[in-house]
Write a protein that holds these residues in place. Structure first.
Motif, PDB file in Angstrom:
ATOM      1  N   PHE A 116       0.922  -1.197   0.144  1.00  0.00           N
ATOM      2  CA  PHE A 116       0.014  -0.216   0.076  1.00  0.00           C
ATOM      3  C   PHE A 116       0.940   1.339  -0.012  1.00  0.00           C
ATOM      4  CE2 PHE A 116      -2.274  -3.324   2.289  1.00  0.00           C
ATOM      5  CZ  PHE A 116      -3.405  -3.483   1.525  1.00  0.00           C
ATOM      6  N   LYS A 117       0.697   2.169  -1.008  1.00  0.00           N
ATOM      7  CA  LYS A 117       1.589   3.227  -1.020  1.00  0.00           C
ATOM      8  C   LYS A 117       1.494   4.492  -0.016  1.00  0.00           C
ATOM      9  CE  LYS A 117      -1.891   5.952  -3.777  1.00  0.00           C
ATOM     10  NZ  LYS A 117      -2.108   6.947  -5.220  1.00  0.00           N
ATOM     11  N   LEU A 148     -14.793   3.532  -1.472  1.00  0.00           N
ATOM     12  CA  LEU A 148     -14.519   2.663  -2.422  1.00  0.00           C
ATOM     13  C   LEU A 148     -13.282   2.612  -2.851  1.00  0.00           C
ATOM     14  CD1 LEU A 148     -17.572   3.940  -5.058  1.00  0.00           C
ATOM     15  CD2 LEU A 148     -17.692   2.121  -3.144  1.00  0.00           C
ATOM     16  N   GLN A 149     -12.271   3.249  -2.446  1.00  0.00           N
ATOM     17  CA  GLN A 149     -10.893   3.221  -2.669  1.00  0.00           C
ATOM     18  C   GLN A 149     -10.138   2.620  -1.566  1.00  0.00           C
ATOM     19  OE1 GLN A 149     -10.105   7.454  -3.577  1.00  0.00           O
ATOM     20  NE2 GLN A 149     -10.192   6.925  -5.868  1.00  0.00           N
TER      21      GLN A 149
END
Length: 506
Positions: A368-369, A398-399
């Motif tokens: 995960f960034k 949603l993200q």
């Protein structure tokens, strides 16, 4: 709390007119009394050199209970019952007549109870009286029963390694080690006691409690109060002696110790002493690389104006005494090899705060960034009394977006009962003969060995690298630089103003 002992208790407080007795000892004993933790038969003999009317003395103690007890103002009937067990003895600590009169009073109490019970002698006195009183108790045979007679000695226990050794040897010639209770009130705090339960009773944490998973550990005790009227004492002490050598090193022991073989006093004290003996000693160059000392200047704490330390009463205007210390330590054990421990304490700082921060290493799975905040365990000893775990969580939506969140355990929310004060737990332990939370002779000396290279380096170079920080701040910038590359700054609990805003928003 532990069940009360049946043995009668003869409790003697030397220095009965002092602040410690009025603010801490009598309120603690009163709370133990009203909660039925003291034995049915007990007497409190208060000894001091001042001549005072006993009724006036008890009235002053009542004011102390009303002002400082966690149970609030004393109920008149309960105070009357409790204070009936208090008697005042005016006497000079250096005169044999004081101890002969005390002995007669204790023996009369034991005759009335028809039983030889426990005797506790609490030294709430200046360090110069410790040997004087101990010698008299030994000579007059007031403290001869190795099972039932106990001495309680407040810090400072010595002013350096040599004086601590001398005092240990002096006491050891007259009493057995199991009779001597060297008290550090920090170890009686509920949150401190809970660290052992948290570590060793929850298997989810103990396997991670080592160099493979922990990046570094911070132990910080910040004080809002200035030196104030204690300038005379503080000039001979400083923050290193006053806080690091005892309070913070004891917290370090609990955090870093291996699990003892059993929950018994000697096994626990062995494990703590092993930690102290495993701390890497400093060379003089390492002292000035790994230790920051500083002194507060004028400023404001809250809305209160503060003068600089050098302007405090009984302080030299050219003093180099430190009111702030931050240091980096290493522990040479398989568990902690390569993990730095950062300790910090200071006076006249932004807010009162005692906190332990266990910073875990970054996740090896960086898929995960925005996974940029490592897990962090925060143990707040005061004033919040809570344990919280910081971890990453997905934001609803949603993200896939991560934010750090906290999972909290707070005493106020988990328990409805009032938490005992540190002195309540420690005094009860003394009466019951439980030395788990008290320092052994070798443990005290091992702690002094840790700080002696620092004291020696400062003595050799009195003003070298002495920093300054404004009252009301979190200390000098050099203290934050000490953390690099492990952290940018010391962990801080929210300010009082932030807490108020959060409370209003809720």
């Amino acid at each position: 709390m532990k069940p009360k002992k049946a043995f009668p208790a003869a409790i003697t407080i030397f220095g009965a007119r002092g602040d410690l007795t009025r603010r801490k000892l009598i309120p603690a004993l009163y709370n133990l009394f009203i909660e039925n933790h003291l034995p049915a038969l007990f007497e409190i003999f208060c000894v001091d050199f001042q001549t005072v009317d006993e009724a006036a003395f008890k009235n002053d103690l009542l004011t102390g209970v009303n002002d400082f007890s966690r149970s609030g103002k004393a109920e008149p009937a309960k105070w009357a019952d409790f204070s009936a067990h208090i008697s005042y003895l005016q006497g000079d600590f250096t005169k044999k007549e004081t101890y002969l009169e005390l002995k007669a009073k204790i023996e009369d109490f034991e005759k009335d109870g028809k039983q030889r019970g426990n005797r506790m002698f609490y030294f709430a006195v200046a360090p110069r009286f410790i040997e004087v009183i101990a010698e008299a108790l030994y000579t007059r045979k007031l403290c001869v029963n190795k099972t039932h007679d106990r001495l309680v000695v407040e810090k400072p226990f010595g002013t350096d390694l040599d004086t601590a050794r001398k005092l240990n040897r002096f006491l050891a010639k007259r009493f057995s080690e199991k009779q001597i209770y060297r008290i550090d009130h920090y170890l009686g705090k509920e949150t401190v006691q809970n660290i052992m339960a948290f570590r060793f009773a929850n298997y989810v944490f103990e396997p991670l409690w080592n160099k493979s998973y922990i990046d570094h550990i911070q132990i910080s005790v910040a004080e809002e109060v200035s030196v104030g009227k204690r300038g005379g004492y503080y000039e001979t002490s400083g923050a290193l002696r006053d806080m690091i050598q005892n309070h913070l090193l004891q917290l370090l022991c609990i955090v870093a110790m291996d699990c003892p073989g059993e929950y018994k006093a000697e096994a626990i004290r062995d494990a703590k002493t092993k930690v102290l003996k495993s701390i890497q000693p400093f060379t003089t160059p390492q002292v000035f690389k790994n230790v920051v000392r500083a002194q507060y200047t004028a400023g404001e704490v809250g809305d209160e104006a503060r003068v600089a330390y050098r302007q405090e009463a009984q302080v030299s205007p050219e003093s180099n005494t430190e009111t702030f210390v931050a240091l980096r330590m290493a522990i040479d054990t398989p568990r902690w090899d390569g993990v730095p421990f950062f300790l910090r304490t200071g006076k006249s700082m932004t807010r009162q705060s005692s906190v332990i921060v266990v910073q875990f290493k970054e996740s090896p799975h960086k898929i995960f960034k925005d996974d940029i905040v490592p897990n962090r365990l925060i143990i707040s000893i005061q004033p919040e009394l809570e344990i919280s775990l910081l971890f990453e969580s997905k934001v609803p939506g949603l993200q896939m977006k991560l934010v750090p969140v906290e999972m909290d355990f707070t005493y106020q929310e988990a328990y409805t009962e009032s938490l005992p004060e540190a002195y309540e737990a420690l005094l009860l332990d003394v009466l019951q003969g439980d030395a788990t939370l008290f320092m052994r002779a070798d443990q005290v000396e091992a702690a002094w060995k840790v700080v002696m290279p620092i004291l020696d380096a400062w003595k050799k170079y009195p003003a070298k690298q002495l920093q300054f920080y404004e009252s009301g701040s979190w200390g000098p910038a050099a203290a934050s630089n000490l953390l690099k590359p492990y952290a940018k700054e010391w962990f801080r609990l929210p300010s009082k103003e932030t807490i108020k805003k959060l409370a209003v928003s809720k």
